[in-house]
Design a protein around this motif. Structure first.
Motif, short mmCIF file in Angstrom:
data_model
loop_
_atom_site.label_atom_id
_atom_site.label_comp_id
_atom_site.label_asym_id
_atom_site.label_seq_id
_atom_site.Cartn_x
_atom_site.Cartn_y
_atom_site.Cartn_z
N LEU A 60 -48.17 -3.16 32.53
CA LEU A 60 -49.49 -3.12 33.12
C LEU A 60 -49.79 -1.87 33.68
CD1 LEU A 60 -49.97 -6.89 34.36
CD2 LEU A 60 -51.21 -5.71 32.31
N VAL A 61 -48.68 -1.34 34.47
CA VAL A 61 -48.89 -0.01 35.14
C VAL A 61 -49.11 1.04 34.28
CG1 VAL A 61 -47.70 1.61 36.53
CG2 VAL A 61 -47.34 -0.73 37.13
N SER A 62 -48.23 0.86 33.18
CA SER A 62 -48.44 2.14 32.10
C SER A 62 -49.76 1.89 31.52
CB SER A 62 -47.50 2.20 31.09
OG SER A 62 -47.14 1.22 30.55
N LEU A 63 -50.34 0.78 31.13
CA LEU A 63 -51.49 0.42 30.65
C LEU A 63 -52.63 1.06 31.51
CD1 LEU A 63 -53.17 -0.73 28.17
CD2 LEU A 63 -52.72 -3.01 29.17
N SER A 64 -52.55 0.69 32.82
CA SER A 64 -53.86 1.00 33.55
C SER A 64 -53.73 2.51 33.66
CB SER A 64 -53.52 0.58 35.12
OG SER A 64 -53.44 -0.74 34.92
N LYS A 65 -52.67 3.20 33.45
CA LYS A 65 -52.79 4.74 33.57
C LYS A 65 -53.24 5.28 32.24
CE LYS A 65 -48.79 6.05 36.28
NZ LYS A 65 -47.42 5.56 36.55
N GLU A 66 -53.09 4.83 30.97
CA GLU A 66 -53.61 5.04 29.64
C GLU A 66 -55.13 4.70 29.72
OE1 GLU A 66 -51.69 4.07 25.93
OE2 GLU A 66 -50.04 3.43 27.07
N CYS A 67 -55.52 3.61 30.24
CA CYS A 67 -56.97 3.10 30.24
C CYS A 67 -57.24 2.82 31.67
CB CYS A 67 -57.01 1.86 29.44
SG CYS A 67 -56.32 2.01 27.73
N PRO A 68 -58.04 3.86 32.36
CA PRO A 68 -58.38 3.90 33.82
C PRO A 68 -59.55 2.75 33.85
CG PRO A 68 -58.08 6.23 33.30
CD PRO A 68 -57.98 5.26 31.86
N GLY A 69 -59.39 1.74 34.81
CA GLY A 69 -60.54 0.92 34.71
C GLY A 69 -59.92 -0.46 34.51
N VAL A 70 -59.15 -0.47 33.86
CA VAL A 70 -58.64 -1.80 33.07
C VAL A 70 -57.99 -2.77 34.24
CG1 VAL A 70 -56.49 -3.06 31.98
CG2 VAL A 70 -58.06 -1.33 30.70
N GLU A 71 -58.48 -3.89 34.51
CA GLU A 71 -58.18 -4.88 35.53
C GLU A 71 -56.79 -5.47 35.22
OE1 GLU A 71 -59.67 -8.84 37.73
OE2 GLU A 71 -61.12 -7.26 36.67
N PRO A 72 -55.46 -5.30 35.82
CA PRO A 72 -54.35 -5.77 35.23
C PRO A 72 -54.13 -7.15 36.02
CG PRO A 72 -53.89 -4.02 36.84
CD PRO A 72 -55.43 -4.10 36.85
#
Length: 245
Positions: free
Chosen positions: A45-57
């Motif tokens: 989730l941390v890496s995904l949030s960096k790839e897609c700013p604004g995603v709510e993990p």
């Protein structure tokens, strides 16, 4: 042709850390949706949030009913739901334990029931239409060695998809599934570890290939979108023609 556009809509994707779920989040995010990404693996989730700013993990193990209720009970308005989280625990039928059976059903089927209830109640309270996509498998329809418990969860998902479609249809909520053949994600590679079995299996597909992650994601997007406005209670096979052979 209509362009896919999810601006102004909120999507929730389970099993968002890896594979099909992760790519679904990335494309929905790129197409303008606000996305809630659910995974039990925080690093993903941390890496995904960096790839897609604004995603709510949201980090939670969906196999735990109470934890899921706490994590998603107040998730807020959701318009699109992708139930993708699953475990593929590979055991011969005779060696499948209670723990393996329960874990398989709790994650793969019970969580779909629970998360869909939470999301659908919110849609109905708001009086808005919605679309739910359950990520299933071709093994809902055909057998595969060492996947008895997993296959049963996907067979159950076929009927759950129909039951949800019937009961939620009057509220303008559509429910469908995608049923891929092997996709060589981390999970797919785990299930098909023997290269000789893999080769023979691929040759049994009329298209002589497995499904790409992108193929599955594209079918998910079609079912989430208004392009499939009159489709509900059904599964799209993304199986390279396997069930035709």
């Amino acid at each position: 042709m209509m362009q896919l556009n999810f601006h102004g809509l909120k999507a929730l994707v389970t099993g968002a850390g890896k594979g099909i779920g992760r790519d679904t989040v990335k494309v929905l995010h790129a197409l303008g949706a606000r996305v809630v990404a659910v995974s039990r693996t925080n690093a993903d989730l941390v890496s995904l949030s960096k790839e897609c700013p604004g995603v709510e993990p949201v980090c939670v193990d969906l196999g735990d009913w109470e934890a899921t209720e706490r994590a998603l009970g107040s998730v807020g308005p959701v318009d699109l739901l992708v139930n993708n989280a699953a475990v593929a625990l590979t055991y011969p039928f005779l060696e499948t334990t209670k723990e393996v059976f329960d874990r398989s059903f709790n994650v793969n089927l019970r969580s779909v029931f629970q998360v869909s209830q939470i999301v659908a109640r919110g849609m109905i309270d708001r009086g808005v239409p919605g679309s739910i996509v359950n990520v299933s498998s071709m093994v809902a329809h055909v057998t595969f060695p060492n996947l008895a418990a997993y296959s049963c969860t996907k067979g159950g998902m076929t009927m759950l998809t129909k039951a949800m479609a019937m009961e939620l249809g009057p509220h303008k909520i559509r429910v469908n599934s995608v049923n891929p053949t092997v996709v060589l994600t981390a999970m797919g590679k785990h299930v098909t570890a023997d290269p000789e079995v893999l080769r023979k299996l691929k040759e049994r597909h009329p298209l002589q290939k497995f499904a790409e992650v992108e193929d599955v994601v594209n079918s998910i997007l079609f079912l989430l979108s208004d392009l499939s406005a009159s489709t509900s209670g059904f599964g799209i096979l993304v199986d390279g023609g396997y069930l035709a052979s």
